[in-house]
Design a protein around this motif. Structure first.
Motif, PDB file in Angstrom:
ATOM      1  N   LEU A 152       0.881  -1.139  -0.035  1.00  0.00           N
ATOM      2  CA  LEU A 152      -0.264   0.152  -0.064  1.00  0.00           C
ATOM      3  C   LEU A 152       0.770   1.098  -0.056  1.00  0.00           C
ATOM      4  CD1 LEU A 152      -2.944  -0.867   2.459  1.00  0.00           C
ATOM      5  CD2 LEU A 152      -3.058  -0.716   0.081  1.00  0.00           C
ATOM      6  N   ASN A 153       2.080   1.037   0.517  1.00  0.00           N
ATOM      7  CA  ASN A 153       2.673   2.417   0.739  1.00  0.00           C
ATOM      8  C   ASN A 153       3.295   2.795  -0.790  1.00  0.00           C
ATOM      9  OD1 ASN A 153       3.345   3.334   3.294  1.00  0.00           O
ATOM     10  ND2 ASN A 153       4.863   1.476   3.760  1.00  0.00           N
ATOM     11  N   ASP A 154       3.462   1.950  -1.679  1.00  0.00           N
ATOM     12  CA  ASP A 154       3.718   2.101  -3.081  1.00  0.00           C
ATOM     13  C   ASP A 154       2.765   2.470  -4.047  1.00  0.00           C
ATOM     14  OD1 ASP A 154       6.244   1.221  -2.503  1.00  0.00           O
ATOM     15  OD2 ASP A 154       5.932  -0.702  -3.116  1.00  0.00           O
ATOM     16  N   GLU A 155       1.263   2.623  -3.288  1.00  0.00           N
ATOM     17  CA  GLU A 155       0.131   3.062  -4.389  1.00  0.00           C
ATOM     18  C   GLU A 155      -0.267   4.480  -4.081  1.00  0.00           C
ATOM     19  OE1 GLU A 155      -3.208   0.377  -3.847  1.00  0.00           O
ATOM     20  OE2 GLU A 155      -1.982  -1.351  -4.231  1.00  0.00           O
ATOM     21  N   PRO A 156      -0.776   5.052  -5.012  1.00  0.00           N
ATOM     22  CA  PRO A 156      -0.884   6.417  -4.757  1.00  0.00           C
ATOM     23  C   PRO A 156      -2.475   6.592  -4.590  1.00  0.00           C
ATOM     24  CG  PRO A 156      -0.835   5.854  -7.230  1.00  0.00           C
ATOM     25  CD  PRO A 156      -0.236   4.824  -6.311  1.00  0.00           C
ATOM     26  N   GLY A 157      -2.698   7.592  -3.255  1.00  0.00           N
ATOM     27  CA  GLY A 157      -4.041   7.867  -3.061  1.00  0.00           C
ATOM     28  C   GLY A 157      -4.531   6.698  -1.955  1.00  0.00           C
ATOM     29  N   VAL A 158      -3.797   6.151  -1.347  1.00  0.00           N
ATOM     30  CA  VAL A 158      -3.875   5.241  -0.146  1.00  0.00           C
ATOM     31  C   VAL A 158      -4.665   6.046   1.025  1.00  0.00           C
ATOM     32  CG1 VAL A 158      -1.870   5.098   0.652  1.00  0.00           C
ATOM     33  CG2 VAL A 158      -3.281   3.234   0.923  1.00  0.00           C
ATOM     34  N   ASP A 159      -5.443   5.489   1.723  1.00  0.00           N
ATOM     35  CA  ASP A 159      -5.938   5.931   2.717  1.00  0.00           C
ATOM     36  C   ASP A 159      -5.083   6.159   3.810  1.00  0.00           C
ATOM     37  OD1 ASP A 159      -7.355   6.742   4.991  1.00  0.00           O
ATOM     38  OD2 ASP A 159      -9.040   5.192   4.747  1.00  0.00           O
ATOM     39  N   GLN A 160      -4.559   7.085   4.118  1.00  0.00           N
ATOM     40  CA  GLN A 160      -3.386   7.390   5.173  1.00  0.00           C
ATOM     41  C   GLN A 160      -4.042   6.940   6.719  1.00  0.00           C
ATOM     42  OE1 GLN A 160      -0.147   7.949   4.558  1.00  0.00           O
ATOM     43  NE2 GLN A 160      -0.390   7.570   2.400  1.00  0.00           N
ATOM     44  N   VAL A 161      -5.021   7.269   7.060  1.00  0.00           N
ATOM     45  CA  VAL A 161      -5.394   6.872   8.242  1.00  0.00           C
ATOM     46  C   VAL A 161      -5.562   5.208   8.386  1.00  0.00           C
ATOM     47  CG1 VAL A 161      -7.787   6.878   9.699  1.00  0.00           C
ATOM     48  CG2 VAL A 161      -6.988   8.882   8.402  1.00  0.00           C
ATOM     49  N   ALA A 162      -6.003   4.632   7.089  1.00  0.00           N
ATOM     50  CA  ALA A 162      -6.045   3.237   7.365  1.00  0.00           C
ATOM     51  C   ALA A 162      -4.764   2.511   7.391  1.00  0.00           C
ATOM     52  CB  ALA A 162      -6.882   2.657   6.301  1.00  0.00           C
ATOM     53  N   LEU A 163      -3.990   3.152   6.683  1.00  0.00           N
ATOM     54  CA  LEU A 163      -2.586   2.761   6.650  1.00  0.00           C
ATOM     55  C   LEU A 163      -1.717   3.077   8.054  1.00  0.00           C
ATOM     56  CD1 LEU A 163      -0.218   1.484   4.637  1.00  0.00           C
ATOM     57  CD2 LEU A 163       0.225   3.695   4.209  1.00  0.00           C
ATOM     58  N   THR A 164      -1.987   4.008   8.778  1.00  0.00           N
ATOM     59  CA  THR A 164      -1.614   4.234  10.103  1.00  0.00           C
ATOM     60  C   THR A 164      -2.166   3.465  11.021  1.00  0.00           C
ATOM     61  OG1 THR A 164      -1.256   6.644   9.524  1.00  0.00           O
ATOM     62  CG2 THR A 164      -1.350   6.046  11.964  1.00  0.00           C
ATOM     63  N   ARG A 165      -3.630   3.058  10.979  1.00  0.00           N
ATOM     64  CA  ARG A 165      -4.013   2.015  11.922  1.00  0.00           C
ATOM     65  C   ARG A 165      -3.363   0.699  11.719  1.00  0.00           C
ATOM     66  NH1 ARG A 165      -9.862   4.212  10.826  1.00  0.00           N
ATOM     67  NH2 ARG A 165     -10.012   5.693  12.315  1.00  0.00           N
ATOM     68  N   MET A 166      -3.214   0.452  10.276  1.00  0.00           N
ATOM     69  CA  MET A 166      -2.480  -0.959  10.206  1.00  0.00           C
ATOM     70  C   MET A 166      -1.015  -0.853  10.555  1.00  0.00           C
ATOM     71  SD  MET A 166      -3.372  -2.078   6.221  1.00  0.00           S
ATOM     72  CE  MET A 166      -4.364  -0.895   5.538  1.00  0.00           C
TER      73      MET A 166
END
Length: 68
Positions: free
Chosen positions: A30-44
């Motif tokens: 997901l880090n390599d994908e543009p437009g990823v939901d940063q909140v969801a990424l932070t939770r992960m």
């Protein structure tokens, strides 16, 4: 089932390590994908850290107390 049984702890460690590994792979992807939901990424990422802490805690239960 005894939560302090070494076999039970070992099985739980396998589950947690698998989840940690899978979450790590997903985060990397997901880090390599543009437009990823940063909140969801932070939770992960926070979940991954909690898993790491739980893995460390359980590993310490398997280490014999040499001071005893």
């Amino acid at each position: 089932m005894d939560q302090f049984d070494p076999a039970t702890i070992a099985r739980r460690l396998i589950e947690l390590r698998t989840e940690h590994r899978d979450l790590n792979l997903l985060i990397d992807r997901l880090n390599d994908e543009p437009g990823v939901d940063q909140v969801a990424l932070t939770r992960m990422k926070k979940r991954k850290l909690r898993l790491k802490d739980e893995i460390s805690r359980l590993e310490s239960l398997l280490i014999p107390d040499l001071g005893a």
